[in-house]
Write a protein that holds these residues in place. Structure first.
Motif, mmCIF file in Angstrom:
data_model
loop_
_atom_site.group_PDB
_atom_site.id
_atom_site.type_symbol
_atom_site.label_atom_id
_atom_site.label_comp_id
_atom_site.label_asym_id
_atom_site.label_seq_id
_atom_site.Cartn_x
_atom_site.Cartn_y
_atom_site.Cartn_z
ATOM 1 N N HIS A 7 117.064 67.552 86.695
ATOM 2 C CA HIS A 7 118.013 68.007 85.909
ATOM 3 C C HIS A 7 119.119 67.321 85.837
ATOM 4 O O HIS A 7 119.704 66.835 86.980
ATOM 5 N N SER A 43 118.028 74.975 78.802
ATOM 6 C CA SER A 43 117.707 73.680 79.133
ATOM 7 C C SER A 43 117.021 73.065 77.895
ATOM 8 O O SER A 43 116.559 73.655 76.968
ATOM 9 N N ILE A 45 114.252 70.132 77.006
ATOM 10 C CA ILE A 45 113.258 69.359 77.891
ATOM 11 C C ILE A 45 112.314 68.278 77.319
ATOM 12 O O ILE A 45 112.022 68.568 76.221
ATOM 13 N N ARG A 53 115.280 66.953 82.703
ATOM 14 C CA ARG A 53 115.815 67.954 81.824
ATOM 15 C C ARG A 53 117.369 67.975 81.676
ATOM 16 O O ARG A 53 117.744 67.528 82.648
#
Length: 136
Positions: A7, A43, A45, A53
């Protein structure tokens, strides 16, 4: 041994869902299926294997200084200048214009929460032609 970036986390004081929607429009990548307005995190994606992400998390404190890490965007189907116009229309704010007379340079923008990011030239512009006339 190594690690993969899972992330890129972005703090926000507003609704993470709203900020994720902005970045979804920027990248063209979808939000997670379980995200909803008012959720404490959301998030964006990308397709599997194309990047980490973007995770947006609600925090109590506002941004007070320049980002130490930021995202650099490279347009895929338009020029840098066209992309800057599109992003400003989506709600980004101009922070700094570093374009040079010879066409090089970048533009620094901020998302609706004030997080800076840069827009660079497209690959086609770097090669000397516009993305829409790549075959010409």
């Amino acid at each position: 041994m190594s690690s993969a970036v899972n992330h890129i986390t972005v703090d926000c004081v507003g609704d993470p869902y709203d900020l994720a929607r902005f970045w979804s429009a920027v990248t063209g990548d979808p939000l997670a299926d379980d995200d909803f307005p008012g959720d404490p995190e959301a998030s964006v994606i990308p397709p599997a294997g194309t990047g980490p992400r973007m995770l947006f998390v609600r925090v109590p404190d506002t941004k007070t200084v320049k980002n130490r890490v930021h995202v650099d965007l490279k347009p895929t189907d338009r020029t840098r200048d066209e992309e800057v116009t599109r992003l400003l229309e989506l709600g980004a704010a101009l922070v700094g214009d570093h374009r040079r007379p010879d066409g090089t340079g970048w533009v620094t923008l901020a998302d609706p929460e004030g997080n800076e990011f840069c827009v660079e030239r497209s690959d086609a512009e770097r090669a000397g032609h516009r993305p829409d006339d790549a075959g010409a």
